[in-house]
Design an enzyme around this catalytic site. Structure first.
Site, PDB file in Angstrom:
ATOM      1  N   CYS A 117       0.626  -1.487  -0.266  1.00  0.00           N
ATOM      2  CA  CYS A 117       0.143   0.077   0.194  1.00  0.00           C
ATOM      3  C   CYS A 117       0.728   1.089  -0.012  1.00  0.00           C
ATOM      4  O   CYS A 117       1.224   1.441   0.915  1.00  0.00           O
ATOM      5  CB  CYS A 117      -1.212   0.028   1.168  1.00  0.00           C
ATOM      6  N   CYS A 171      -0.267   3.995   2.219  1.00  0.00           N
ATOM      7  CA  CYS A 171      -0.297   4.163   3.356  1.00  0.00           C
ATOM      8  C   CYS A 171       1.390   3.865   3.882  1.00  0.00           C
ATOM      9  O   CYS A 171       1.534   4.823   5.574  1.00  0.00           O
ATOM     10  CB  CYS A 171      -0.750   2.669   4.066  1.00  0.00           C
ATOM     11  N   ASP A 172       1.805   3.599   3.577  1.00  0.00           N
ATOM     12  CA  ASP A 172       3.388   3.646   4.216  1.00  0.00           C
ATOM     13  C   ASP A 172       4.410   4.120   3.137  1.00  0.00           C
ATOM     14  O   ASP A 172       5.749   4.330   3.606  1.00  0.00           O
ATOM     15  CB  ASP A 172       3.304   2.364   3.494  1.00  0.00           C
TER      16      ASP A 172
HETATM   17  C1  LIG Z   1       0.539  -3.591   4.312  1.00  0.00           C
HETATM   18  C2  LIG Z   1      -1.705  -2.121   4.124  1.00  0.00           C
HETATM   19  C3  LIG Z   1      -0.850  -1.154   5.049  1.00  0.00           C
HETATM   20  C4  LIG Z   1      -1.917  -0.354   4.792  1.00  0.00           C
HETATM   21  N1  LIG Z   1      -2.393   0.924   5.267  1.00  0.00           N
HETATM   22  C5  LIG Z   1      -3.068   1.549   5.164  1.00  0.00           C
HETATM   23  C6  LIG Z   1      -2.968   3.054   6.156  1.00  0.00           C
HETATM   24  O1  LIG Z   1      -1.895   3.311   6.655  1.00  0.00           O
HETATM   25  N2  LIG Z   1      -4.136   3.502   6.473  1.00  0.00           N
HETATM   26  C7  LIG Z   1      -5.205   3.840   5.705  1.00  0.00           C
HETATM   27  O2  LIG Z   1      -6.527   4.300   5.479  1.00  0.00           O
HETATM   28  N3  LIG Z   1      -5.481   2.609   4.895  1.00  0.00           N
HETATM   29  C8  LIG Z   1      -4.540   1.411   5.466  1.00  0.00           C
HETATM   30  N4  LIG Z   1      -4.561   0.420   4.898  1.00  0.00           N
HETATM   31  C9  LIG Z   1      -5.814  -0.089   3.720  1.00  0.00           C
HETATM   32  C10 LIG Z   1      -6.623  -0.904   4.824  1.00  0.00           C
HETATM   33  O3  LIG Z   1      -6.233  -1.392   5.820  1.00  0.00           O
HETATM   34  C11 LIG Z   1      -8.334  -1.065   3.989  1.00  0.00           C
HETATM   35  O4  LIG Z   1      -8.691  -0.091   3.432  1.00  0.00           O
HETATM   36  C12 LIG Z   1      -9.314  -0.968   5.588  1.00  0.00           C
HETATM   37  O5  LIG Z   1      -8.134  -2.857   6.128  1.00  0.00           O
HETATM   38  C13 LIG Z   1     -10.041  -1.953   4.760  1.00  0.00           C
HETATM   39  O6  LIG Z   1     -11.090  -2.524   5.703  1.00  0.00           O
HETATM   40  P1  LIG Z   1     -12.035  -3.695   5.031  1.00  0.00           P
HETATM   41  O7  LIG Z   1     -12.666  -3.740   6.797  1.00  0.00           O
HETATM   42  O8  LIG Z   1     -12.943  -3.507   3.815  1.00  0.00           O
HETATM   43  O9  LIG Z   1     -11.381  -5.103   4.992  1.00  0.00           O
HETATM   44  P2  LIG Z   1      -9.949  -5.949   6.213  1.00  0.00           P
HETATM   45  O10 LIG Z   1      -8.885  -4.996   6.674  1.00  0.00           O
HETATM   46  O11 LIG Z   1      -9.577  -6.463   4.815  1.00  0.00           O
HETATM   47  O12 LIG Z   1     -10.787  -6.780   6.484  1.00  0.00           O
HETATM   48  C14 LIG Z   1     -11.638  -8.129   6.032  1.00  0.00           C
HETATM   49  C15 LIG Z   1     -11.658  -8.757   7.288  1.00  0.00           C
HETATM   50  O13 LIG Z   1     -13.020  -9.669   7.021  1.00  0.00           O
HETATM   51  C16 LIG Z   1     -12.171 -11.051   7.208  1.00  0.00           C
HETATM   52  N5  LIG Z   1     -12.840 -12.030   5.833  1.00  0.00           N
HETATM   53  C17 LIG Z   1     -12.852 -12.596   4.947  1.00  0.00           C
HETATM   54  N6  LIG Z   1     -13.304 -13.056   4.388  1.00  0.00           N
HETATM   55  C18 LIG Z   1     -14.144 -13.694   5.522  1.00  0.00           C
HETATM   56  C19 LIG Z   1     -14.445 -15.108   5.335  1.00  0.00           C
HETATM   57  N7  LIG Z   1     -14.896 -15.623   4.931  1.00  0.00           N
HETATM   58  N8  LIG Z   1     -15.647 -14.911   6.757  1.00  0.00           N
HETATM   59  C20 LIG Z   1     -15.450 -14.570   7.816  1.00  0.00           C
HETATM   60  N9  LIG Z   1     -14.213 -13.692   7.808  1.00  0.00           N
HETATM   61  C21 LIG Z   1     -14.020 -13.281   6.831  1.00  0.00           C
HETATM   62  C22 LIG Z   1     -11.000 -11.089   7.113  1.00  0.00           C
HETATM   63  O14 LIG Z   1     -10.259 -12.136   8.192  1.00  0.00           O
HETATM   64  C23 LIG Z   1     -10.814  -9.399   7.695  1.00  0.00           C
HETATM   65  O15 LIG Z   1     -10.857  -9.678   8.967  1.00  0.00           O
HETATM   66  C24 LIG Z   1      -3.584  -0.848   4.052  1.00  0.00           C
HETATM   67  C25 LIG Z   1      -3.667  -1.702   3.784  1.00  0.00           C
HETATM   68  C26 LIG Z   1      -1.821  -3.003   3.658  1.00  0.00           C
HETATM   69  C27 LIG Z   1      -2.809  -4.171   3.390  1.00  0.00           C
END
Ligand SMILES: Cc1cc2nc3c(=O)[nH]c(=O)nc-3n(C[C@H](O)[C@H](O)[C@H](O)COP(=O)(O)OP(=O)(O)OC[C@H]3O[C@@H](n4cnc5c(N)ncnc54)[C@H](O)[C@@H]3O)c2cc1C
Length: 329
Positions: free
Chosen positions: A138, A141-142
């Protein structure tokens, strides 16, 4: 034989989007359960430091995850952790049915999918070990952690090229490492890339291993010329990998509209093409994927789900969610 549970809302995934949806659903006095295959936090648990969530100049990813969880739980969201949803479908009677890997069934009036996505990994030694210590997926982010340092970007599509260009605002030098002799990225992005004096493309090359200094911070990549097989070292403080991202949508049964990359298409109420199924966060087709956008989507999805349930109870079999603008307390 598993147990069948009934709720008003089932939320799949306890990342930022799922936990925020749980918090809003709880505040709306809905009976909501969040099903999570791991621990609450999603990608926050893979993020060392967050510096772009309003109100928090610096916050550790796992600290923010705990705050989100506790906040949602305080307002009544229920969490079932360590359960993987294997399938999610809308039945003929209009109810949603989620089946988990432990054989339980969750039946609900609406469902919100917040299952995020998974960046595709290179699968090389050192990649996972140094994730968050120089290896990232990302740029927005980083990138800022590598001011005036040497950054390597891996990939050849639009994301890699766009992010390599973006990372030049931080890095003293940016290498774009691509395994072929031409890029898949659009011509306009390529023009921008080639015009940027800070970027050097390393063609026909793969990364074989990520190495780090005594503090465990990335300082070198072992790279291989795919034509000659020659291995050499490239000094770099960071490796950003952009070789694809898979939205976690495979659990949905039946056709649901998605974009060419597989991200779910929603309307402005976060409703997918399946009436009553909402999507929020990284799983949704949109311009960018951040914690802020995930919680924004989730807010809308939870409030829309509440309106959907009310309309169902008022006798509307295929509710169209009314309302735009204004504040909902
Ligand atoms: C390395 C990295 C660094 C980042 N740094 C930043 C930052 O500094 N600032 C920022 O704003 N954003 C950052 N991001 C982006 C941010 O983390 C994501 O945009 C955010 O977490 C998205 O949230 P979400 O809830 O949509 O998905 P996710 O955070 O991906 O959460 C999805 C959840 O669903 C669960 N899940 C999936 N499939 C299933 C299933 N079949 N059954 C049960 N559970 C399931 C997963 O285990 C997970 O816990 C970063 C991303 C990465 C990869």
């Amino acid at each position: 034989m598993g147990t069948t549970y009934e709720h008003e809302v089932v939320i799949v995934g306890a990342g930022p989007a799922g936990m925020c949806a749980g918090m809003y659903a709880g505040r709306a006095m809905l009976d909501a359960v969040v099903l999570e295959r791991g621990a609450p936090g999603g990608e926050l648990l893979n993020t060392e430091l967050i510096e772009d969530y309003p109100g928090f100049e610096h916050v550790l990813g796992h600290e923010l995850a705990t705050k989100f969880h506790d906040h949602a739980a305080k307002f009544g969201a229920q969490f079932k952790l360590g359960v993987t949803v294997k399938s999610l479908r809308k039945r003929d009677d209009g109810m949603f049915e989620a089946i988990t890997d432990d054989g339980d069934t969750y039946v609900s009036l609406t469902a919100i999918i917040t299952a995020g996505g998974t960046p595709i990994k290179l699968g090389i030694p050192g990649e996972l070990e140094y994730a968050g210590k120089g290896v990232s997926y990302c740029a927005i982010c980083d990138g800022a952690f590598f001011r005036n340092q040497v950054i390597a970007v891996v990939g050849g599509g639009d994301a890699a090229v766009e992010e390599a260009d973006f990372l030049t605002r931080y890095g003293s030098k940016v290498y774009l490492i691509h395994r072929r002799d031409e890029l898949r990225a659009s011509k306009s992005l390529q023009q921008r890339l080639f015009a940027n004096p800070k970027i050097e493309v390393i063609w026909d090359t793969t990364v074989e291993r990520v190495e780090a200094d005594a503090q465990g911070l990335v300082n070198r990549l072992r790279i291989r010329d795919v034509n000659t097989g020659v291995i050499s070292d490239l000094a770099a403080n960071a490796m950003f990998v952009f070789i694809g991202f898979r939205p976690n949508t495979g659990i949905i049964e039946g056709h649901v509209q998605h974009d060419p990359m597989g991200y779910l298409i929603t309307d402005d109420k976060m409703m997918t093409s399946i009436s009553g199924l909402f999507a929020a966060g990284d799983v949704r087709s949109q311009l960018t994927r951040q914690v802020t956008t995930a919680v924004g989507d989730a807010t809308t999805a939870a409030i829309a789900a509440e309106k959907y349930i009310k309309a169902l109870r008022d006798g509307d079999k295929e509710p169209v969610i009314q309302g735009s603008g204004g504040y909902t307390a």
